[in-house]
Design an enzyme around this catalytic site. Sequence first.
Site, PDB file in Angstrom:
ATOM      1  CD  GLU A  15      22.943  24.705 -24.473  1.00 54.30           C
ATOM      2  OE1 GLU A  15      23.627  23.699 -24.333  1.00 54.30           O
ATOM      3  OE2 GLU A  15      22.398  24.782 -25.396  1.00 54.30           O
ATOM      4  CG  ASP A  61      21.893  27.581 -35.510  1.00 49.27           C
ATOM      5  OD1 ASP A  61      21.297  27.080 -34.628  1.00 49.27           O
ATOM      6  OD2 ASP A  61      22.993  28.382 -35.184  1.00 49.27           O
TER       7      ASP A  61
END
Lengths: 267, 406
Positions: free
Chosen positions: A49, A60
Site C-alpha cells: 500500500e 491519520d
Amino acid sequence: MSRISSSFEKLNAEGRKALIPYVTAGDCSPEVTVPLLHALVEAGADIIELGVPFSDPMADGPVIQLACERALAHGVRLSDVLDMVSEFRKTDAETPLVLMGYLNPVEIMGYENFAKNASEAGVDGVLTVDLPPEESDEFNQIMQAQGIDTIYLMAPTTEEERVKYICENGSGYLYYVSVKGVTGSSALDVQSVSDKLDIVRKYTDLPVGVGFGIKDAESASSVAEVADGVIVGSVLVNKIAELVKDKAQIAPQVSAIIKDMRTAMDS
Amino acid sequence: MPTNIDLKALSQLPDSKGHFGPYGGRFVSETLMAALKQLEETYEKLWRDPAFQEEFDRDLAHYVGRPSPLYFAKHLTDKVGGAKIYLKREDLNHTGAHKVNNTIGQALLAKYTGKPRVIAETGAGQHGVASATVAARMGLECQVYMGAEDVQRQALNVYRMKLLGAEVIAVESGTRTLKDAMNEAMRDWVTNVDDTFYIIGTAAGPHPYPKLVRDFQCIIGREARQQCLDQTGRLPDALVACVGGGSNAIGLFHPFIEDENVKMYGVEAGGYGVETGHHAAPLSAGAPGVLHGNRTYLMSDEAGQIVGTHSVSAGLDYPGVGPEHSFLKDTGRAEYVDATDEEAMDAFRILTRVEGIMPALESSHAVAYAMKLAKEMDKDQTIVVNLSGRGDKDIHTVAQIDGINI
Ligand SMILES: Cc1ncc(COP(=O)(O)O)c(C=O)c1O
C-alpha cells in the site's frame, strides 16, 4: 485475473497469509521510495500500500501526518506517485500495488484521467479513505473499467447491514480497521477482530486484511491467525522518520521489520 | 438571477444523502459513518419534536437574548449615501456572535443523545467560546481545538474558554489555523466516538452538519424577514453577510431563498487581494473539491493539496465553505464577492465611529461590501447586513495594526 486476486489465491494455496506494508510515497525524499518498495518485497511483502501524500490527512495520526509533511516538502504530487509506480513496475511485474490516500487529489486530476494514468502505471487497487461506497458509484465504475480494484474500509463501528453493503461494493480485498481511532493508535484486541471478521465472512468471499495497531512480529502473527492479510503502517513510517538523516539505512532497516513479521507469520 | 431555477426545490435541499446538487455529501472515513447516521436520525426526529423546539426556543429567548434587533444604521446610511442599511445585531447575542445559536442547538442534541463530552474546532475563538459556554451550563466536558497561530491571534478568547472550564488544545500541524483544528477535532471524534459529541461550528462538514447548523442558524433570517416587514413594510432588496464556513450567511439567506426579488451577497475574505493569491475566497477564486467531509468549492493547488489561506480575521481564514453556498453560487441564487483586509479594517473604523458599534473583523467584511453596494442602489431601497459578531475580541489585532501594544 487481477494481480491482487492471484496473489491471494497463491497464498491461500500455500496456506500463508498476506503481509501488506504501508509507506508514504516520497517520505522522506522521492528517491527513497522505489528502492524501499523493492526491499519490502524482497523481505516478504505480498502486496504494497503506497500512501499518496495529502495536506490534510484527517484519518491519520501524527506519525503518518508527519510522513505526508516530509513528502510534501519535496513537492510530491499524485502524478509523481504514479511515476514511482511505473518505475517500480520496470523490475517487478508481479507484486500488487494499492494506492491509499484522500479524494481531493484524485478529484482535481479527474476520475477518468486518474484511472487511465494509474492503470498505465501499473496500479492494481485504490483505497480512498474519505470516499465511502455511498459516494462512489461513478468512481467505482470508472476504476473497474480500467481494471483497478476499489478497496473499502470497515470499522468496529460498522453495523452488520453496512458490512453487507460494503462487501457488495468492494473488490480486491476488504480492509478492516481494527480500532476506533486514527492510524498509529494503540494495540488491537484480536478476539474482537476475530468476532467481527466472522460477520464479514457471512457476506463475502473477498479476502480481509486487518490494519491499525499492528506493531511487531507478535501482533502480526496473532492477527494472521484470524485475517487473510496483515497491514502494517505506522511502525514502518516511524522507522523512516528515525532515519531521515541516514537515508541509506531506510530500505534495509524498514524491510528488516517486515522480514521479522514474515518469519513470525509463517512459522 | 437565472429565471429557470425552481426556488422552492432549492430551499428544500439537501436531499436524503445530504447533497445540494453536486455538493455536500458524506466524505469521511468508515469509523464515523455510524455516528453520522445516528446523528442524522436523532436530529431528524428531535427537530420535529415540539418539546425539543420549545426548549431550543426558550434557550434562544432567555439565555441568548433573542430576538436580536434589526437596527436602522441611519448615520452609516447618511455617510455612504444610497440604500438604507439595516444591521441584524447578532453581536448582541450572549457571547457576542451568531455562533451561540448553533451551539445551543447542538448541545441539546448532545444532551438528548446522552454524550458527556463535547469537542469543537474554532478559528476566531467565537465558536469555541460559544461551545465552552453551553458546555459549562450543561455540565459537559469540553475540549476545543484551535490552530496554534489562532491561539496567538485570539488570546482573549482562549482565556475566556479556559475560564469557562474548557481545555484549549493548540494544533501545531499543517498551517496551524482553522482547517488544521478541524482535522484534529475529526481525529479526536474518530477515536472517542462512543462518548463524544462533535459540535461543528459552521455549516460545513459531512452530512447532516451543513443542514443542522443551517437550521439552527435560520432563526437569524426568519427574525430579520419579519422585522424588515414590520419596520419598512416590505422585504429588503439585498442581504449581505460574511462567509467563512458560511453559517451566519446561510442563516440569514435561507429563509429568503424563495423571495426571488431579494438579492443575496456572500462576502469572502479577500485578504491582500484575490489577485495576490493570499486570501480566503474559495467561492470567488477556488474550484470544487472534497475536504472535511463534503464536496464544495475549495482552495487547492493543481495537485489537489489544500493551500494556505490569509485573512486578517481568523474566523474567515478557511480554505473551504459550506456546500449549500457552492450550490447557491452555481444556481446563481446568491452572488459571492470579496472584501480585502484593508476594506474590512476601514469598515471596522467607520462603523465604530459613526454608529458606536464595533463589529467583529469577520462582520466588517460584510459591512465593507454593503457600503459599496449601497452607493449603487437607490435611497428608497434597503440592505440587511448580518452583523455576525462584536469586535471586542479583535481589539488586540486592530491595535497591533495601529502599532500600539496593549
Ligand atoms: C463573528 C463571526 N462572524 C463570522 C464568522 C465566520 O463563520 P461563518 O461563515 O460560519 O459564519 C465567525 C467565525 O469564527 C465569527 O466569529
